[in-house]
Scaffold this motif. Sequence first.
Motif, mmCIF file in Angstrom:
data_model
loop_
_atom_site.group_PDB
_atom_site.id
_atom_site.type_symbol
_atom_site.label_atom_id
_atom_site.label_comp_id
_atom_site.label_asym_id
_atom_site.label_seq_id
_atom_site.Cartn_x
_atom_site.Cartn_y
_atom_site.Cartn_z
ATOM 1 N N GLY A 56 0.834 -1.197 0.000
ATOM 2 C CA GLY A 56 0.000 0.000 0.000
ATOM 3 C C GLY A 56 0.872 1.251 0.000
ATOM 4 O O GLY A 56 1.939 1.278 0.604
ATOM 5 N N VAL A 57 0.412 2.274 -0.685
ATOM 6 C CA VAL A 57 1.119 3.549 -0.731
ATOM 7 C C VAL A 57 0.157 4.639 -0.279
ATOM 8 O O VAL A 57 -0.835 4.913 -0.954
ATOM 9 C CB VAL A 57 1.645 3.865 -2.146
ATOM 10 N N ALA A 58 0.433 5.228 0.873
ATOM 11 C CA ALA A 58 -0.418 6.280 1.419
ATOM 12 C C ALA A 58 0.242 7.627 1.196
ATOM 13 O O ALA A 58 1.399 7.837 1.579
ATOM 14 C CB ALA A 58 -0.654 6.050 2.913
ATOM 15 N N ALA A 59 -0.483 8.555 0.573
ATOM 16 C CA ALA A 59 0.084 9.871 0.287
ATOM 17 C C ALA A 59 -1.042 10.865 0.033
ATOM 18 O O ALA A 59 -2.133 10.475 -0.385
ATOM 19 C CB ALA A 59 0.997 9.797 -0.938
ATOM 20 N N PRO A 60 -0.788 12.139 0.282
ATOM 21 C CA PRO A 60 -1.797 13.156 -0.050
ATOM 22 C C PRO A 60 -1.809 13.404 -1.554
ATOM 23 O O PRO A 60 -0.934 14.092 -2.082
ATOM 24 C CB PRO A 60 -1.317 14.385 0.723
ATOM 25 N N LEU A 61 -2.766 12.830 -2.235
ATOM 26 C CA LEU A 61 -2.840 12.944 -3.690
ATOM 27 C C LEU A 61 -3.824 14.009 -4.139
ATOM 28 O O LEU A 61 -4.102 14.151 -5.327
ATOM 29 C CB LEU A 61 -3.209 11.585 -4.288
ATOM 30 N N ALA A 101 -4.834 -4.929 12.139
ATOM 31 C CA ALA A 101 -4.754 -5.825 10.979
ATOM 32 C C ALA A 101 -3.343 -6.389 10.787
ATOM 33 O O ALA A 101 -3.094 -7.111 9.824
ATOM 34 C CB ALA A 101 -5.180 -5.070 9.721
ATOM 35 N N ASN A 102 -2.425 -6.033 11.715
ATOM 36 C CA ASN A 102 -1.053 -6.556 11.642
ATOM 37 C C ASN A 102 -0.329 -6.107 10.381
ATOM 38 O O ASN A 102 0.419 -6.884 9.771
ATOM 39 C CB ASN A 102 -1.057 -8.075 11.712
ATOM 40 N N ILE A 103 -0.535 -4.849 9.986
ATOM 41 C CA ILE A 103 0.089 -4.313 8.781
ATOM 42 C C ILE A 103 1.088 -3.229 9.180
ATOM 43 O O ILE A 103 0.685 -2.171 9.667
ATOM 44 C CB ILE A 103 -0.962 -3.726 7.816
ATOM 45 N N ALA A 150 -8.015 5.567 4.425
ATOM 46 C CA ALA A 150 -6.969 4.872 3.660
ATOM 47 C C ALA A 150 -6.609 3.553 4.327
ATOM 48 O O ALA A 150 -6.437 2.531 3.649
ATOM 49 C CB ALA A 150 -5.740 5.763 3.541
ATOM 50 N N ALA A 151 -6.508 3.560 5.648
ATOM 51 C CA ALA A 151 -6.169 2.331 6.377
ATOM 52 C C ALA A 151 -7.199 1.239 6.121
ATOM 53 O O ALA A 151 -6.848 0.075 5.893
ATOM 54 C CB ALA A 151 -6.054 2.625 7.864
ATOM 55 N N LYS A 152 -8.471 1.599 6.160
ATOM 56 C CA LYS A 152 -9.541 0.616 5.920
ATOM 57 C C LYS A 152 -9.480 0.091 4.487
ATOM 58 O O LYS A 152 -9.735 -1.093 4.240
ATOM 59 C CB LYS A 152 -10.888 1.261 6.216
ATOM 60 N N GLU A 153 -9.138 0.973 3.566
ATOM 61 C CA GLU A 153 -9.041 0.548 2.169
ATOM 62 C C GLU A 153 -7.871 -0.425 1.982
ATOM 63 O O GLU A 153 -7.971 -1.390 1.224
ATOM 64 C CB GLU A 153 -8.871 1.776 1.266
ATOM 65 N N PHE A 154 -6.790 -0.172 2.675
ATOM 66 C CA PHE A 154 -5.641 -1.082 2.598
ATOM 67 C C PHE A 154 -5.982 -2.458 3.171
ATOM 68 O O PHE A 154 -5.570 -3.487 2.637
ATOM 69 C CB PHE A 154 -4.450 -0.494 3.362
ATOM 70 N N ILE A 155 -6.724 -2.459 4.257
ATOM 71 C CA ILE A 155 -7.122 -3.735 4.869
ATOM 72 C C ILE A 155 -8.021 -4.517 3.920
ATOM 73 O O ILE A 155 -7.843 -5.729 3.728
ATOM 74 C CB ILE A 155 -7.824 -3.483 6.212
ATOM 75 N N ASP A 156 -8.979 -3.817 3.303
ATOM 76 C CA ASP A 156 -9.886 -4.480 2.360
ATOM 77 C C ASP A 156 -9.114 -5.063 1.169
ATOM 78 O O ASP A 156 -9.480 -6.112 0.637
ATOM 79 C CB ASP A 156 -10.943 -3.492 1.858
#
Length: 361
Positions: free
Chosen positions: A32-37, A109-111, A78-84
């Motif tokens: 996963g890549v989290a950033a202000p886009l 979620a152990n991420i 974003a975190a929830k989307e990564f888990i899904d």
Amino acid sequence: MRLLTTTIAALTTATAALFWLAASAAAETLIGVAAPLSGPSAILGNQVEAGAGLAAEASGIAIKAVDDACTADGGAAAAKEFIDAKVNVVVGFLCTEAIEAALPILKDANIPVITVGVRTESLTDRRAKTGWPIYRLGPRGDDERNVVATKLTQLWRDDLFAIVDDGTIYGREMAETFRAAAEQAALKPVFVDTFRPQLDNQIGLVGRLKKAGATKVFAGGDGDDIAIMGRDAAQLDAGITFAGGENLRTPPGDVPYAVGTLMIATPEWAEVADPKVVQAFGAKNIVPDGYTLPAYAAVEVAKAALAGAESSGQPLGQALTGHDFTTAIGTIRFDDKGDLSQSPFRLFRFDGTHFVTLEDK
């Protein structure tokens, strides 16, 4: 003939199974890549996405980029989307609000998260209490002033030095940290003062520094002010070398820095990175500045840690801790808190054209 046909069918089935297993293994690796886009920080977020994307392409793995909007709500979403999406690890995050909201969710979620831009000390300082799986591929908020204090205390041990600041929180913290470190080393500045910033000249301050006998001066303030101090010191033939923090790494102003001016800052990553990786950025018309190369390195670390965890059977968090990772910007190693085991800040000297490192990377 029947035996040959059966054998070919069996081999075909086995080959297909191997391809399926390889495809499944590749599909299982998702970063996963989290950033202000979006919003005012999008230009920085785009750097993260571009660097991570190029590393993923070079590594043959998949990424999922999500806009965290640099907000708490965006970070949680974003975190929830990564888990899904079932990502294995998340890289990126530039804003404290976003990562603080995301970490509790990702922890459950152990991420693990490898941040490339959040300097807030408490994220890792509270790790024993929060259990947040965070790793910081970049400096802490207190790294700059601590490195300034350590390096200048060693460098100026035999010099008459002074400490001045511009009265801002940043400037005062830098100056006070250096003063305290010098005091612990049984050193005392010959002059300590607060100067008025953004003046056309600093003749008065330089005159007082010269009278005190200072030959080295740390100034907690902006680059423009330090450039003016250097110019005025030359005019007064004061024989003073000025030093400052990473605020000196700004576009050139009307007054250039004096030759010999010292700066404590992180490297320009494109200057120390693997040339082949820099060329790969150029081939894609991506400028390797800002967060592009740190994001590239974060994906490299994530991939190597995932491979290490899989081969050793240990949790990913353990694979990330206390191990050397070879990346495009050098060797990365996280300590038990998740901070870099070695600060990236280095000492630079202005040679009349640009700042040149005085240390190995």
